[in-house]
Design a protein around this motif. Structure first.
Motif, mmCIF file in Angstrom:
data_model
loop_
_atom_site.group_PDB
_atom_site.id
_atom_site.type_symbol
_atom_site.label_atom_id
_atom_site.label_comp_id
_atom_site.label_asym_id
_atom_site.label_seq_id
_atom_site.Cartn_x
_atom_site.Cartn_y
_atom_site.Cartn_z
ATOM 1 N N PRO A 143 0.836 -1.211 0.000
ATOM 2 C CA PRO A 143 0.000 0.000 0.000
ATOM 3 C C PRO A 143 0.869 1.259 0.000
ATOM 4 C CG PRO A 143 -0.683 -1.512 1.747
ATOM 5 C CD PRO A 143 0.599 -2.046 1.170
ATOM 6 N N TYR A 144 0.322 2.360 -0.514
ATOM 7 C CA TYR A 144 1.043 3.632 -0.612
ATOM 8 C C TYR A 144 1.613 4.061 0.728
ATOM 9 C CZ TYR A 144 1.940 8.612 -1.182
ATOM 10 O OH TYR A 144 2.530 9.850 -1.190
ATOM 11 N N ASN A 145 0.819 3.970 1.805
ATOM 12 C CA ASN A 145 1.297 4.440 3.107
ATOM 13 C C ASN A 145 2.472 3.609 3.618
ATOM 14 O OD1 ASN A 145 -0.457 2.261 3.551
ATOM 15 N ND2 ASN A 145 -0.931 2.957 5.614
ATOM 16 N N VAL A 146 2.511 2.333 3.317
ATOM 17 C CA VAL A 146 3.632 1.489 3.726
ATOM 18 C C VAL A 146 4.880 1.871 2.929
ATOM 19 C CG1 VAL A 146 4.521 -0.874 3.780
ATOM 20 C CG2 VAL A 146 2.160 -0.400 4.480
ATOM 21 N N GLU A 147 4.726 2.031 1.621
ATOM 22 C CA GLU A 147 5.854 2.418 0.766
ATOM 23 C C GLU A 147 6.401 3.790 1.175
ATOM 24 O OE1 GLU A 147 8.582 1.286 -1.880
ATOM 25 O OE2 GLU A 147 6.785 0.087 -1.559
ATOM 26 N N LEU A 148 5.506 4.735 1.491
ATOM 27 C CA LEU A 148 5.925 6.069 1.928
ATOM 28 C C LEU A 148 6.735 5.991 3.221
ATOM 29 C CD1 LEU A 148 5.868 9.149 1.592
ATOM 30 C CD2 LEU A 148 3.698 9.140 2.831
ATOM 31 N N MET A 149 6.261 5.206 4.188
ATOM 32 C CA MET A 149 6.994 5.064 5.453
ATOM 33 C C MET A 149 8.384 4.464 5.229
ATOM 34 S SD MET A 149 3.976 3.893 8.090
ATOM 35 C CE MET A 149 5.153 3.185 9.176
ATOM 36 N N LEU A 150 8.490 3.491 4.338
ATOM 37 C CA LEU A 150 9.792 2.894 4.041
ATOM 38 C C LEU A 150 10.728 3.927 3.406
ATOM 39 C CD1 LEU A 150 8.604 -0.583 2.726
ATOM 40 C CD2 LEU A 150 9.789 -0.116 4.887
ATOM 41 N N CYS A 151 10.199 4.763 2.531
ATOM 42 C CA CYS A 151 11.000 5.811 1.895
ATOM 43 C C CYS A 151 11.418 6.884 2.895
ATOM 44 C CB CYS A 151 10.220 6.458 0.754
ATOM 45 S SG CYS A 151 9.975 5.366 -0.655
ATOM 46 N N GLN A 152 10.540 7.194 3.859
ATOM 47 C CA GLN A 152 10.835 8.253 4.830
ATOM 48 C C GLN A 152 11.952 7.879 5.796
ATOM 49 O OE1 GLN A 152 6.798 8.919 6.215
ATOM 50 N NE2 GLN A 152 6.744 10.875 5.130
ATOM 51 N N ARG A 153 12.398 6.656 5.803
ATOM 52 C CA ARG A 153 13.594 6.297 6.574
ATOM 53 C C ARG A 153 14.835 6.940 5.960
ATOM 54 N NH1 ARG A 153 15.472 1.238 6.876
ATOM 55 N NH2 ARG A 153 16.514 1.833 8.774
ATOM 56 N N TYR A 154 14.753 7.298 4.666
ATOM 57 C CA TYR A 154 15.884 7.845 3.930
ATOM 58 C C TYR A 154 15.737 9.328 3.585
ATOM 59 C CZ TYR A 154 17.006 2.951 3.464
ATOM 60 O OH TYR A 154 17.298 1.647 3.746
ATOM 61 N N PHE A 155 14.505 9.796 3.440
ATOM 62 C CA PHE A 155 14.272 11.194 3.085
ATOM 63 C C PHE A 155 12.918 11.625 3.635
ATOM 64 C CE2 PHE A 155 12.749 14.688 0.460
ATOM 65 C CZ PHE A 155 13.848 15.520 0.455
#
Length: 126
Positions: free
Chosen positions: A16-28
Motif C-alpha cells: 500500500p502507498y502508506n507502507v511504501e511512503l513510510m519505508l522511503c521516509q527512513r531515507y528522506f
C-alpha cells in the motif's frame, strides 16, 4: 519491475502507498506536501523569538530515519537555504542538531517577538 536473486521469480509484492511512503521516509523526509519542491513558499515551522533574538524549536520525523540525517533549512520567502523568515522581515540564520528521530533548530538573529517561519528537508541516503 521487480529484480530477484536466484534462479526463480517470486510473485510481485504489492505494498500500500502508506507502507511504501513510510519505508522511503527512513531515507528522506520533508516538512511540506509531497508535490512541493524544497524552498517553495511553504511554512512548516512557527515559533516566537525571545529577547535575545534566538528561537529553539524542534520537530519529530514522521518515522525514525535509518541514521541521523543531514537537515537543510529553507527560507519560505527567498527559497534559499540556511535561513528562515521572521515577521519583522529579517532572515535569521538556522543551525540544526538532528538525530534519527527528530531535529532541534536554533534560529539566531531574529526580530524580538517576531513569528519565525521556514521549511526543512532531512536526508539519510546511503
Amino acid at each position: 519491475v521487480q529484480l530477484e536473486a536466484g534462479a526463480s521469480a517470486q510473485p510481485f509484492e504489492r505494498r500500500p502507498y502508506n507502507v511504501e511512503l513510510m519505508l522511503c521516509q527512513r531515507y528522506f523526509s520533508k516538512g511540506f506536501p509531497p508535490d512541493t519542491v524544497p524552498g517553495g513558499s511553504v511554512t512548516t515551522i512557527a515559533a516566537i523569538a525571545n529577547s535575545g533574538g534566538t528561537v529553539y524549536t524542534s520537530i519529530l520525523f514522521p518515522v525514525p530515519m535509518r541514521v541521523a540525517p543531514t537537515v537543510t533549512a529553507y527560507n519560505p520567502t527567498l527559497g534559499t537555504t540556511g535561513t528562515w523568515r521572521d515577521g519583522g522581515g529579517a532572515d535569521p540564520a538556522v543551525s540544526t542538531s538532528p538525530t534519527a528521530v527528530g531535529c532541534v533548530f536554533t534560529v539566531t538573529g531574529a526580530t524580538l517577538s517576531a513569528t519565525i517561519s521556514g521549511s526543512w528537508t532531512a536526508s539519510a541516503e546511503l
